[in-house]
Design an enzyme around this catalytic site. Structure first.
Site, PDB file in Angstrom:
ATOM      1  N   ARG A 165      -2.896  -0.213  11.905  1.00 56.30           N
ATOM      2  CA  ARG A 165      -3.862  -0.424  10.826  1.00 56.30           C
ATOM      3  C   ARG A 165      -4.715  -1.665  11.088  1.00 56.30           C
ATOM      4  NH1 ARG A 165      -2.155   3.376   6.817  1.00 56.30           N
ATOM      5  NH2 ARG A 165      -2.986   2.825   4.803  1.00 56.30           N
ATOM      6  N   ARG A 216      -6.920  13.754  -5.213  1.00 57.81           N
ATOM      7  CA  ARG A 216      -5.638  13.878  -4.507  1.00 57.81           C
ATOM      8  C   ARG A 216      -4.453  13.925  -5.478  1.00 57.81           C
ATOM      9  NH1 ARG A 216      -4.969  10.323   0.757  1.00 57.81           N
ATOM     10  NH2 ARG A 216      -4.784   8.498  -0.587  1.00 57.81           N
ATOM     11  N   LYS A 265      -6.452  12.521   7.128  1.00 62.47           N
ATOM     12  CA  LYS A 265      -5.540  12.373   8.272  1.00 62.47           C
ATOM     13  C   LYS A 265      -4.213  13.088   8.022  1.00 62.47           C
ATOM     14  CE  LYS A 265      -5.310   7.837   8.237  1.00 62.47           C
ATOM     15  NZ  LYS A 265      -6.122   7.502   7.081  1.00 62.47           N
ATOM     16  N   ARG A 325      -0.873   9.496  -6.910  1.00 59.90           N
ATOM     17  CA  ARG A 325      -0.211   8.329  -6.327  1.00 59.90           C
ATOM     18  C   ARG A 325      -0.636   7.065  -7.054  1.00 59.90           C
ATOM     19  NH1 ARG A 325      -1.139   8.421   0.061  1.00 59.90           N
ATOM     20  NH2 ARG A 325      -1.611   6.249  -0.359  1.00 59.90           N
ATOM     21  N   ARG A 385      -8.217  -0.840  -1.073  1.00 64.91           N
ATOM     22  CA  ARG A 385      -7.781  -0.182   0.171  1.00 64.91           C
ATOM     23  C   ARG A 385      -8.977   0.096   1.089  1.00 64.91           C
ATOM     24  NH1 ARG A 385      -4.990   4.802  -2.033  1.00 64.91           N
ATOM     25  NH2 ARG A 385      -4.609   5.358   0.127  1.00 64.91           N
TER      26      ARG A 385
HETATM   27  P1  AMP Z   1      -1.264   5.498   3.339  1.00 66.94           P
HETATM   28  O1  AMP Z   1      -0.378   6.556   2.762  1.00 66.94           O
HETATM   29  O2  AMP Z   1      -1.382   5.585   4.840  1.00 66.94           O
HETATM   30  O3  AMP Z   1      -2.611   5.428   2.651  1.00 66.94           O
HETATM   31  O4  AMP Z   1      -0.538   4.094   3.076  1.00 66.94           O
HETATM   32  C1  AMP Z   1      -0.251   3.650   1.761  1.00 66.94           C
HETATM   33  C2  AMP Z   1       0.017   2.164   1.792  1.00 66.94           C
HETATM   34  O5  AMP Z   1       1.153   1.892   2.632  1.00 66.94           O
HETATM   35  C3  AMP Z   1      -1.099   1.313   2.361  1.00 66.94           C
HETATM   36  O6  AMP Z   1      -2.096   1.010   1.393  1.00 66.94           O
HETATM   37  C4  AMP Z   1      -0.331   0.064   2.795  1.00 66.94           C
HETATM   38  O7  AMP Z   1       0.014  -0.742   1.691  1.00 66.94           O
HETATM   39  C5  AMP Z   1       0.954   0.658   3.339  1.00 66.94           C
HETATM   40  N1  AMP Z   1       0.869   0.969   4.775  1.00 66.94           N
HETATM   41  C6  AMP Z   1       0.904   2.197   5.379  1.00 66.94           C
HETATM   42  N2  AMP Z   1       0.819   2.076   6.710  1.00 66.94           N
HETATM   43  C7  AMP Z   1       0.715   0.745   6.975  1.00 66.94           C
HETATM   44  C8  AMP Z   1       0.578  -0.028   8.157  1.00 66.94           C
HETATM   45  N3  AMP Z   1       0.493   0.543   9.380  1.00 66.94           N
HETATM   46  N4  AMP Z   1       0.521  -1.372   8.029  1.00 66.94           N
HETATM   47  C9  AMP Z   1       0.603  -1.978   6.838  1.00 66.94           C
HETATM   48  N5  AMP Z   1       0.706  -1.310   5.689  1.00 66.94           N
HETATM   49  C10 AMP Z   1       0.770   0.041   5.739  1.00 66.94           C
END
Ligand code: AMP
Length: 216
Positions: free
Chosen positions: A90, A129, A14, A162, A173
């Site tokens: 989410r 990644r 994404k 990361r 996740r």
């Molecule tokens: P991402 O980079 O989108 O994979 O997000 C990394 C982490 O940020 C996720 O595993 C969540 O802990 C948190 N996170 C990102 N977006 C959201 C969201 N919309 N709601 C809750 N937690 C989020």
């Protein structure tokens, strides 16, 4: 302003596709809530301090924190033409919050664009990644390697993995995705807003072209 939601598992691409859509088409902005949260954690803001514990475990941060961040972004960037939401909503509660917010501001939700990828691809992508801790650029040693091994093409900093890309957190996740985010596919399909593209192949230009066509 129009909103386009990007849906897909962690590692489905994404962020990469959204970043490239932003670069290749005028008037398209990219909001990654993961990046927003990582920025808040780094800056040590109250929201960042609270979010950190959830992120380290691969859990979702509380809906109210993230919904407020998105609302602030939309209020501060009202003149943008199209915003790609990467990582928000989410879960169904967040989707309802977004719907209320957009209705109150008179903003159109254009569609939710799903990147379809297999579980095997997701695991492979996440394990490869790498990110730049300085400028945030993303790479993948398997499908989008930097020009010089381990070094950011954009700013020359040393790339890192990361913290939440370690195997245990990735497993959590993916569970969170299946349980909480996956129902959004039916949510948007029921509202006739779901579009999808094949995110499986590694040809980024083709995926970006498919995505731009799908959101028209
Ligand atoms: P991402 O980079 O989108 O994979 O997000 C990394 C982490 O940020 C996720 O595993 C969540 O802990 C948190 N996170 C990102 N977006 C959201 C969201 N919309 N709601 C809750 N937690 C989020």
């Amino acid at each position: 302003m129009n909103i386009v939601i990007l849906l897909g598992a962690p590692g489905s691409g994404k962020g990469t596709v959204a970043g490239r859509m932003h670069e290749s088409a005028d008037g398209i902005a990219h909001l990654s809530t993961g990046d927003l949260l990582r920025g808040a954690v780094k800056a040590g803001t109250p929201a960042g301090v609270e979010a950190k514990a959830y992120m380290t475990k691969g859990e979702l941060v509380p809906d109210t924190i993230i919904a407020q961040m998105v609302a602030d972004y939309i209020a501060e960037n009202a003149s943008l033409q199209t915003v790609l939401l990467d990582g928000f909503p989410r879960n169904v509660a967040q989707a309802d919050m977004l719907s209320d917010l957009l209705t109150s501001k008179g903003i159109t939700l254009k569609c939710a664009l799903m990147l379809e990828v297999s579980d095997a691809t997701v695991i492979n992508r996440i394990s490869g990644r790498r990110v730049c801790p300085t400028c945030g650029a993303g790479f993948n040693v398997n499908i989008l390697p930097p020009k010089v091994d381990g070094i950011c093409d954009a700013c020359g900093a040393e790339l890192i993995t990361r913290a939440d890309d370690c195997p245990e957190t990735v497993a959590n996740r993916l569970n969170v995705y299946r349980e909480q985010t996956f129902p959004l596919i039916a949510y948007y399909r029921d509202r006739n807003l779901l579009r999808s593209i094949d995110g499986e192949h590694d040809d980024l230009d083709r995926k970006v072209a498919d995505a731009l066509k799908a959101i028209q």
